[in-house]
Design an enzyme around this catalytic site. Structure first.
Site: not given
Lengths: 341, 341
Positions: A207, A235-238, A258-259, A261
């Site tokens: 990210t 899929r949606v991350g953070d 960043t990580g 999510g």
């Protein structure tokens, strides 16, 4: 007599240091290019140099903008655009591939002055998702647009549209080929020939992000990502979730995460850093550490974040081996780092 | 003597009341069916009765489940399913139409015990989006799936799939016909013949939600919506955003929001209620009021929320004319309301 002299010298040095530290910088920019198992033994000096140069270029670009009176919002957008265009990072060009062999991109941006925010998720043909996120914020009447709807909006706004192939790089394509026959996901930093499981953290969370304080005291945050290699489509991350991957409020701080999510969404990491500062009167470092060094690992997740508060104080905690990161202040102080201190 | 007797009676009444209030209920269920300009003058006793009956049926269903030792997670899912299946509410069947004449549904669910969470957004053929959200939480390894990816996952999981037409109701279709030629959005509760602007709050935010505390002290929250009439396709509101429309944490509370979603995302309303409780040591009522009566209107937004804390205390604030809402406690105390108190 010598001891007295020494004490006097120490006294003056300490005072000077305190004054230097205590002075609020006119502006500050902090950036990241992802956290993960970035181990010195797995990389080369040449690879390190290339990443550092890219981060330094981004910092200089943002510095010039902020020095000339540019807004923190303009600075974080410009810096994230640069990192999107740079195929080294898993955002924009150089994004990883989904299980279906596509690049699905997410981004979000937030203005700490007005609490205006914008985000796009699952977009595949917008060259700079962060600019689309800003257009959503400023011109859509909405905060979040996803998929084809977001792309149609970006086209209406005249943003640069590219072919699906634009985002493809050879190294990402190869990484996907290795895992495509599995249902496993891989993160984007690994020199290991074995297939990574999503449960593994021996990889990098690709990210990119930027947070800034400008001369007018306004904070802003921006985050952009290409997600996880071989993720299920949709899929949606953070990164595009306001409050999870991105938050900015002039009252407290600006944050970009960043990580892994899913953990950052479940904990609402970015907003909670701001809340801990507001309601517990914690410093930005204490609030950021609480989330990254305690809450996220307690749930089993990992990653890092960058944050700057309204007084220009910086926090860049991560609980992984490394995080591509750097900052620059109005006095020209500049740092770029990859591994733990 | 009479005065003394009166004082004694008052003393015992007060004590009894305090004991009654102070007793922690074994379980609690709170539900909502949307907030907005629900004015008594614009409705009929018959319409009121129909809505109240539907809310009471949902409460009884959840009560029986919780009474028999069911989890708060099962209860909020079951109750939201009922409200989705009920065409009175703008969620599942009876959802409003997008600008393109489609029904795009969003939902999310969260388990306060584990902080596990699941969400779907922009789905068009899943009969019960809340059940899809729960499947995402429990079986996908992700927190949020959107669009076709979410639908493909739901099919793989064997969830009930329906045709696009299933969600269509005549009244919603007519509402859309009135505004389709414009780029304006309408919310779902209005007896006014004029076209509503998105900036107008003279309408209802059609979201449904439930929060519950079960016998084991576990909290859960669920939210589902059909969005805004004539919204641009791809728009995602707060309902599927963990931290904005939905949050649950056994340490503090469970929250489900209804309102102008963009403002709820920008403020991270649901998570912030939990944070104010955790870090400011506020009550659930104080925390909920802070967001709904101060922060949301200060930005120009409106809506409401329902919340229950770990001790079974309830808050149901809204800054609109009305909010379909109700609660039931383990002792059988039950309330269903529409307008302000």
């Amino acid at each position: 007599m010598r001891i007295l002299l020494l004490l006097i010298i120490i006294f003056f040095m300490t005072t000077a240091e305190a004054q230097k530290e205590g002075k609020k910088p006119d502006f500050v920019l902090v950036i990241h290019g992802g956290a993960g198992a970035i181990l010195k033994k797995n990389t080369t000096p040449e690879k390190e140099r290339v990443y550092k140069e890219s981060l330094e270029k981004a910092l200089r670009t943002g510095y010039n903008l902020l020095k000339n009176g540019g807004s923190s919002l303009d600075a974080v957008e410009a810096v994230v655009r640069l990192l999107e265009d740079d195929s080294l990072f898993n955002a924009g060009k150089g994004s990883v591939f989904t299980h279906e062999g596509k690049n699905e991109l997410d981004a979000s941006i937030m203005d700490g002055k007005t609490l205006a925010a914008g985000a796009v998720a699952g977009v595949t043909v917008i060259k700079n998702p962060i600019t689309a996120a800003r257009a959503v914020m400023e011109k859509s009447g909405h905060v979040m647009l996803v998929g084809k709807g977001a792309e149609e909006f970006a086209k209406e706004q005249g943003l640069e549209i590219v072919s699906l192939e634009y985002f493809r790089t050879e190294s990402r394509w190869k990484a996907w080929q290795q895992v495509r026959s599995t249902s496993k996901m891989e993160l984007d930093w690994s020199n290991k020939p074995v297939v990574q499981q999503p449960e593994s953290n021996d990889s990098k969370y690709g990210t990119v992000g930027a947070v800034a304080l400008d001369k007018n005291g306004n904070l802003a945050a921006a985050t952009s990502t290409g997600g996880m290699t071989n993720k299920k489509f949709g899929r949606v991350g953070d990164a595009p979730i306001i409050g999870a991957g991105t938050y900015a409020d002039n009252k407290t701080c600006a944050v970009s995460c960043t990580g892994w999510g899913e953990y950052f969404i479940r904990l609402g990491v970015a907003k909670t850093v701001a809340d801990i500062m507001e309601y517990k009167k914690a410093s930005v470092q204490e609030a950021a550490d609480e989330m990254i060094m305690k809450r996220v690992p307690a749930l089993g997740g990992d990653g890092g974040l960058i944050a700057v508060d309204k007084d220009g104080n910086i926090a860049m905690p991560f609980n992984t081996a490394g995080m591509f990161r750097g900052y620059i202040k109005s006095d020209g102080t500049s740092v770029v780092r990859i591994y733990g201190n």
